[in-house]
Design a protein around this motif. Structure first.
Motif, mmCIF file in Angstrom:
data_model
loop_
_atom_site.group_PDB
_atom_site.id
_atom_site.type_symbol
_atom_site.label_atom_id
_atom_site.label_comp_id
_atom_site.label_asym_id
_atom_site.label_seq_id
_atom_site.Cartn_x
_atom_site.Cartn_y
_atom_site.Cartn_z
ATOM 1 N N ALA A 192 0.854 -1.220 0.020
ATOM 2 C CA ALA A 192 0.039 0.247 -0.181
ATOM 3 C C ALA A 192 0.900 1.304 -0.123
ATOM 4 O O ALA A 192 1.783 1.982 0.586
ATOM 5 C CB ALA A 192 -1.327 0.385 1.214
ATOM 6 N N VAL A 206 -11.015 -3.782 5.266
ATOM 7 C CA VAL A 206 -9.939 -4.029 5.434
ATOM 8 C C VAL A 206 -9.618 -4.986 4.073
ATOM 9 O O VAL A 206 -9.445 -5.328 3.591
ATOM 10 C CB VAL A 206 -9.311 -5.317 6.945
ATOM 11 C CG1 VAL A 206 -7.912 -6.042 6.516
ATOM 12 C CG2 VAL A 206 -9.226 -3.863 7.869
ATOM 13 N N ASP A 260 -6.490 0.867 -0.595
ATOM 14 C CA ASP A 260 -5.616 1.379 -0.045
ATOM 15 C C ASP A 260 -6.899 1.456 1.327
ATOM 16 O O ASP A 260 -5.706 2.009 2.767
ATOM 17 C CB ASP A 260 -4.419 1.867 -0.912
ATOM 18 C CG ASP A 260 -4.078 1.409 -1.465
ATOM 19 O OD1 ASP A 260 -3.696 0.449 -1.347
ATOM 20 O OD2 ASP A 260 -3.101 1.888 -1.961
ATOM 21 N N ALA A 261 -7.577 2.925 1.297
ATOM 22 C CA ALA A 261 -7.974 3.324 1.603
ATOM 23 C C ALA A 261 -9.358 2.878 3.251
ATOM 24 O O ALA A 261 -9.116 3.092 3.926
ATOM 25 C CB ALA A 261 -9.294 4.943 0.792
ATOM 26 N N SER A 292 -7.176 1.021 5.451
ATOM 27 C CA SER A 292 -6.761 2.394 5.995
ATOM 28 C C SER A 292 -7.650 2.474 7.740
ATOM 29 O O SER A 292 -7.499 2.253 8.403
ATOM 30 C CB SER A 292 -6.098 3.234 5.644
ATOM 31 O OG SER A 292 -4.604 2.692 4.703
ATOM 32 N N CYS A 293 -9.156 2.738 6.626
ATOM 33 C CA CYS A 293 -9.849 3.082 7.156
ATOM 34 C C CYS A 293 -10.995 1.594 8.260
ATOM 35 O O CYS A 293 -10.800 2.374 9.961
ATOM 36 C CB CYS A 293 -11.692 3.708 6.515
ATOM 37 S SG CYS A 293 -10.599 5.053 5.591
ATOM 38 N N ILE A 301 -7.880 1.660 11.112
ATOM 39 C CA ILE A 301 -7.814 2.697 12.106
ATOM 40 C C ILE A 301 -8.763 2.509 13.188
ATOM 41 O O ILE A 301 -9.004 2.855 14.102
ATOM 42 C CB ILE A 301 -7.059 4.126 10.954
ATOM 43 C CG1 ILE A 301 -6.016 4.072 10.542
ATOM 44 C CG2 ILE A 301 -8.194 5.402 11.935
ATOM 45 C CD1 ILE A 301 -6.126 5.162 9.962
#
Length: 210
Positions: free
Chosen positions: A56, A103, A183-184, A187-188, A191
């Motif tokens: 990523a 994910v 990727d977003a 990451s979201c 997180i």
């Protein structure tokens, strides 16, 4: 509604939506833009077409084939874990399933690029826009495709003051990675897991040990 059906359906819906959006964006960029061509949306947001062989945000740490196989193994593991969660008697929070699904969807989205894009697309260059080609006539073999990235957010684009030691006068960009929708999503999901479900993760691990 049956919990297994509802949470399983929720996970499948999230994965499907993320994959459709992710692949639609990538295919449009791949078939309409030259490599490294960019469109300025605002001063801090660009659609910038690039490709990478690695992880990523353009990181390249492991060999391409190993990375693709590792991604597939992670997808299998997360899928198994989600299926296990939605079938257990103890109630699992929907938000936790959502995070895991984000994910999972992001990982699958980038796997699709790695596995298939090299075989079904011609090569993208600064002078040539890629197009679909018959299987076997693409720019790379199975499992060796490049991941398409396009979101670029140079929020701060400036130069370090001359008086600063070591970096004085050098160009500085805050948040220079170029990434994609998958990727977003990853990451979201990660997180949100760390912020909202760290205690929940600990409680789950303790309950499984009992």
């Amino acid at each position: 509604m049956n919990k297994i059906f509802s949470q399983g359906k929720l996970a499948a819906f999230i994965v499907a939506v993320v994959l459709i959006v992710d692949q639609a964006i990538k295919i449009w960029v791949k078939t309409n833009m030259f490599l490294h061509q960019n469109y300025k949306i605002t001063d801090w947001f660009y659609i910038y077409f690039t490709e990478n062989n690695g992880m990523a945000f353009g990181l390249e740490i492991f060999a391409k084939l190993f990375l693709t196989i590792f991604r597939i193994a992670v997808v299998i593991l997360i899928t198994w874990y989600i299926a296990r969660l939605v079938r257990q008697p103890k109630k699992v929070k929907n938000g936790y399933i959502v995070c895991l699904s984000l994910v999972l969807a992001g990982a699958i989205g980038n796997i699709i690029d790695c596995v298939f894009y090299g075989e079904i697309f011609s090569e993208s260059t600064r002078n040539q826009i890629a197009s679909f080609v018959p299987i076997g006539e693409g720019y790379a073999n199975w499992l060796h495709g490049k991941v398409v990235d396009m979101f670029y957010f140079p929020i701060i684009d400036t130069y370090w003051p001359d008086w600063m030691p070591f970096v004085g006068g050098e160009h500085f960009i805050f948040f220079s990675p170029i990434f994609n929708f998958a990727d977003a999503s990853i990451s979201c999901g990660i997180i949100a897991l760390l912020i909202f479900y760290s205690k929940y993760l600990n409680s789950l691990s303790h309950s499984e040990k009992k």
